[in-house]
Design a protein around this motif. Structure first.
Motif, PDB file in Angstrom:
ATOM      1  N   THR A 196       0.856  -1.188   0.000  1.00 32.53           N
ATOM      2  CA  THR A 196       0.000   0.000   0.000  1.00 32.53           C
ATOM      3  C   THR A 196       0.891   1.237   0.000  1.00 32.53           C
ATOM      4  OG1 THR A 196      -1.773  -1.145   1.181  1.00 32.53           O
ATOM      5  CG2 THR A 196      -1.780   1.277   1.261  1.00 32.53           C
ATOM      6  N   THR A 222      -7.464  -5.301  -8.086  1.00 32.73           N
ATOM      7  CA  THR A 222      -8.418  -4.301  -7.612  1.00 32.73           C
ATOM      8  C   THR A 222      -7.637  -3.180  -6.944  1.00 32.73           C
ATOM      9  OG1 THR A 222     -10.163  -5.935  -7.278  1.00 32.73           O
ATOM     10  CG2 THR A 222     -10.381  -3.846  -6.091  1.00 32.73           C
ATOM     11  N   ALA A 224      -7.900   0.333  -4.724  1.00 34.81           N
ATOM     12  CA  ALA A 224      -8.765   1.130  -3.844  1.00 34.81           C
ATOM     13  C   ALA A 224      -8.003   2.357  -3.372  1.00 34.81           C
ATOM     14  CB  ALA A 224      -9.222   0.298  -2.657  1.00 34.81           C
ATOM     15  N   LYS A 255     -13.618   7.062  -1.183  1.00 34.44           N
ATOM     16  CA  LYS A 255     -12.850   5.816  -1.173  1.00 34.44           C
ATOM     17  C   LYS A 255     -13.265   4.948  -2.362  1.00 34.44           C
ATOM     18  CE  LYS A 255     -12.203   5.759   3.849  1.00 34.44           C
ATOM     19  NZ  LYS A 255     -12.388   4.989   5.117  1.00 34.44           N
ATOM     20  N   PRO A 256     -12.895   5.392  -3.580  1.00 32.47           N
ATOM     21  CA  PRO A 256     -13.288   4.627  -4.765  1.00 32.47           C
ATOM     22  C   PRO A 256     -12.443   3.366  -4.908  1.00 32.47           C
ATOM     23  CG  PRO A 256     -11.848   6.413  -5.406  1.00 32.47           C
ATOM     24  CD  PRO A 256     -12.098   6.580  -3.925  1.00 32.47           C
ATOM     25  N   SER A 257     -12.980   2.377  -5.660  1.00 33.38           N
ATOM     26  CA  SER A 257     -12.217   1.182  -6.006  1.00 33.38           C
ATOM     27  C   SER A 257     -12.642   0.744  -7.397  1.00 33.38           C
ATOM     28  CB  SER A 257     -12.429   0.062  -4.990  1.00 33.38           C
ATOM     29  OG  SER A 257     -13.774  -0.373  -5.000  1.00 33.38           O
ATOM     30  N   SER A 259     -11.721  -2.528 -10.590  1.00 38.19           N
ATOM     31  CA  SER A 259     -10.968  -3.663 -11.097  1.00 38.19           C
ATOM     32  C   SER A 259     -10.242  -3.234 -12.373  1.00 38.19           C
ATOM     33  CB  SER A 259     -11.892  -4.834 -11.388  1.00 38.19           C
ATOM     34  OG  SER A 259     -11.169  -5.925 -11.909  1.00 38.19           O
ATOM     35  N   LYS A 284      -4.313   1.104  -2.445  1.00 39.99           N
ATOM     36  CA  LYS A 284      -4.131  -0.274  -2.000  1.00 39.99           C
ATOM     37  C   LYS A 284      -4.480  -1.213  -3.148  1.00 39.99           C
ATOM     38  CE  LYS A 284      -5.508  -3.499   1.668  1.00 39.99           C
ATOM     39  NZ  LYS A 284      -6.329  -3.676   2.885  1.00 39.99           N
ATOM     40  N   THR A 285      -3.550  -2.124  -3.457  1.00 39.39           N
ATOM     41  CA  THR A 285      -3.713  -3.055  -4.574  1.00 39.39           C
ATOM     42  C   THR A 285      -3.920  -4.457  -4.030  1.00 39.39           C
ATOM     43  OG1 THR A 285      -2.176  -1.675  -5.838  1.00 39.39           O
ATOM     44  CG2 THR A 285      -2.716  -3.822  -6.749  1.00 39.39           C
TER      45      THR A 285
END
Length: 577
Positions: A196, A222, A224, A255-257, A259, A284-285
């Motif tokens: 992260t 993903t 985030a 706090k978008p995420s 794929s 964060k992956t």
């Protein structure tokens, strides 16, 4: 006006008188050799001293073999980390070195020294690690303590030290690393989480993807985000030539995420690069997996069309030549002879070569050369530069030299004066790196970084320091080329015209970042600055005024060409002051 908001100091400060003046002769080179160009780093506020040794990863664990009841194996080490000076009310972050990927905790011995009043010292690991109080350092004491800190998932392998009330020198040694007890081997997972990271505004972070399977043609994960202080566009790519893909726009405090699937081009380096356009943001992956194209494993597959080579990048060349710790300061293999005390150079043509100077240097003769040396200064009671050419002695050359104060002080400056050239010079841990009181100056291929900054500076009536990388009070024929400039609070380059006109100023081929605005041109009573050229530079966005690489009045005409923000190559425009 914005110019005066970040204005620099007024007239030339009075410098401290040398206490031990001698005439230097060319030195002999004796002493210990530098393994690489040494860099005595200073963080954004204070000078630090580096003494890093690697963790002995090949050494066997010292603990007894784990049993079923064991939760972790303790690996004994003795790894000295970077020695730092933590500023009052501030923090310093240093690398813990090579930690095992499955490490769960780290134990350190921490020692403090030099606190000028009582101060609480706290420690934590990673951006989300809880702070743990180490000790209260009393004035002039030398406390020490052993502390164990957990390594949370997504930690960045960095130790953060904070001090509540006073600056303090901190020495850190890793003594133990905890790893989980051995378990029966299990099949490798095709997915996982990466480090992260916090991507700076207008900057990028590159992190390894881990073990990329042979034949993998794509990676899926993903992403985030959290903590953006304003809307920012996040992009991702793999390898030096991989095309950037927009992942999302992270809204302020959202706090978008999303794929993401990225191709793995031939010749990729197995590293993921994340960029942020406008604001720092934590990324964060997780859920990393790899895809492969269907292909028969026959030993003689049918011929396929010749692959189309990846297009060569059209952006700026790789920054392998960017000034930094490997190509500025004292060259590799140089032996240094310690000189204790100040130097007053009175003989024309003197060459200072291979000295470690524990004092100040005053130039009182023409055609002096300082090369392959370190200048550390001494304790100060008034403003003083490490190299003083306020007399404007002509022909001064400073090359392959490092300047930093071994005793941090609001009075410590880098180079003062005019009529000199500075080439491959590493200056840090001072208020002003270079302060010009006249012209005929060339600054080339140098690294000016990590200025000292005090929230209460006695030189400014207890107000914050006005630290600049380069301040120009007056002078003509000033060239600043091919440098790496960052870390100043006030301005990267501050033209003040405090004591006279400035003209024929060239700023080309540099990377520059920071300050209120990075290049701040003030006219004051001397009117427009004549002959200003700012071309072929790259700028960061870490300025207090948003996207303010250059600020000047419209009456100062600037030859502005091919200047870009990194990493997105947005063209730079001039803010009107």
């Amino acid at each position: 006006m914005l110019n005066t908001r970040f204005r620099a100091k007024s007239s030339t400060p009075t410098t401290s008188s040398p206490s031990d003046l001698t005439t230097a002769a060319p030195s002999t080179r004796t002493g210990s050799s530098f393994a690489k160009r040494p860099t005595m780093f200073a963080a954004a506020t204070l000078a630090v001293l580096i003494g890093v040794t690697g963790i002995a990863g090949a050494a066997p664990a010292q603990a007894a073999p784990a049993t079923a009841a064991s939760s972790a194996v303790q690996t004994a080490v003795a790894t000295a980390l970077e020695t730092v000076v933590v500023p009052p009310g501030g923090q310093k972050t240093i690398s813990l070195g090579s930690l095992p990927a499955n490490a769960t905790a780290v134990t350190l011995k921490l020692q403090g020294a030099g606190a000028w009043q009582n101060t609480d010292v706290l420690a934590s690991v990673g951006p989300n690690g809880a702070q743990k109080k180490v000790f209260t350092a009393t004035k002039d004491a030398k406390p020490s303590a052993t502390v164990t800190l957990p390594l949370q998932s997504g930690h960045n392998g960095k130790l953060t030290l904070t001090s509540s009330q006073a600056s303090i020198k901190m020495t850190s040694t890793v003594t133990n690393i905890a790893v989980p007890a051995a378990k029966p081997a299990a099949a490798a997972s095709s997915s996982g989480s990466l480090e992260t990271v916090v991507v700076p505004s207008g900057g990028q972070k590159t992190i390894p993807l881990g073990n990329v399977p042979a034949g993998a043609t794509s990676v899926k994960f993903t992403l985030a985000a959290a903590g953006a202080w304003q809307d920012t566009v996040v992009k991702a790519s793999v390898g030096p030539n991989g095309a950037q893909k927009t992942v999302f726009t992270a809204k302020k405090d959202a706090k978008p995420s999303a794929s993401v699937t990225l191709p793995l081009q031939s010749g990729h380096n197995g590293k993921l690069t994340l960029t942020s356009s406008q604001a720092s943001v934590q990324l964060k992956t997780t859920g990393v997996s790899f895809g492969t194209s269907a292909a028969a494993p026959a030993p003689a597959p049918a011929p396929a069309p010749a692959p189309v080579p990846a297009p060569k990048p059209t952006t700026a060349p790789a920054a392998t030549g960017t000034p930094g710790k490997g190509n500025t300061g004292v060259p590799s293999g140089t032996s240094l002879k310690v000189h204790n005390g100040d130097l007053n150079i009175t003989a024309a043509g003197t060459v200072i070569d291979g000295l470690d100077i524990r004092g100040l240097v005053k130039i009182s003769a023409p055609n002096v050369t300082i090369k392959n040396s370190v200048i550390r200064g001494r304790a100060l009671t008034g403003v003083a530069p490490l190299i003083n050419n306020l007399g404007g002695q002509p022909g001064l050359k400073i090359t392959d030299t490092e300047l930093f104060p071994s005793t941090p002080s609001p009075y410590a400056m880098g180079i003062y004066g005019y009529n000199f050239s500075a080439t491959r010079v590493n200056i840090h841990g001072v208020i002003d790196s270079i302060h010009l009181t006249g012209g005929n100056v060339s600054i080339d291929k140098s690294w000016l970084h990590d200025n000292l900054h005090y929230s209460s500076d006695p030189n400014h009536g207890g107000k914050p320091s006005h630290d600049d990388s380069i301040q120009i009070q007056k002078g003509s024929n000033i060239s600043v080329t091919n440098n790496n400039i960052s870390g100043a609070f006030n301005s990267g380059i501050q033209i003040t015209q405090d004591t006279g006109k400035v003209s024929n100023f060239t700023f080309t081929g540099n990377y520059a970042n920071g300050g209120g605005c990075t290049v701040n041109i003030a006219e004051k009573s001397y009117g427009p600055v004549q002959g200003v050229k700012i071309a072929d530079n790259t700028f960061g966005r870490d300025t207090k005024v948003n996207n303010c690489a250059v600020i000047a009045k419209s009456s100062t005409k600037i030859d502005l060409a091919r200047n870009f923000y990194v990493p997105d190559r947005t063209a730079v425009t001039v803010h009107k002051g």
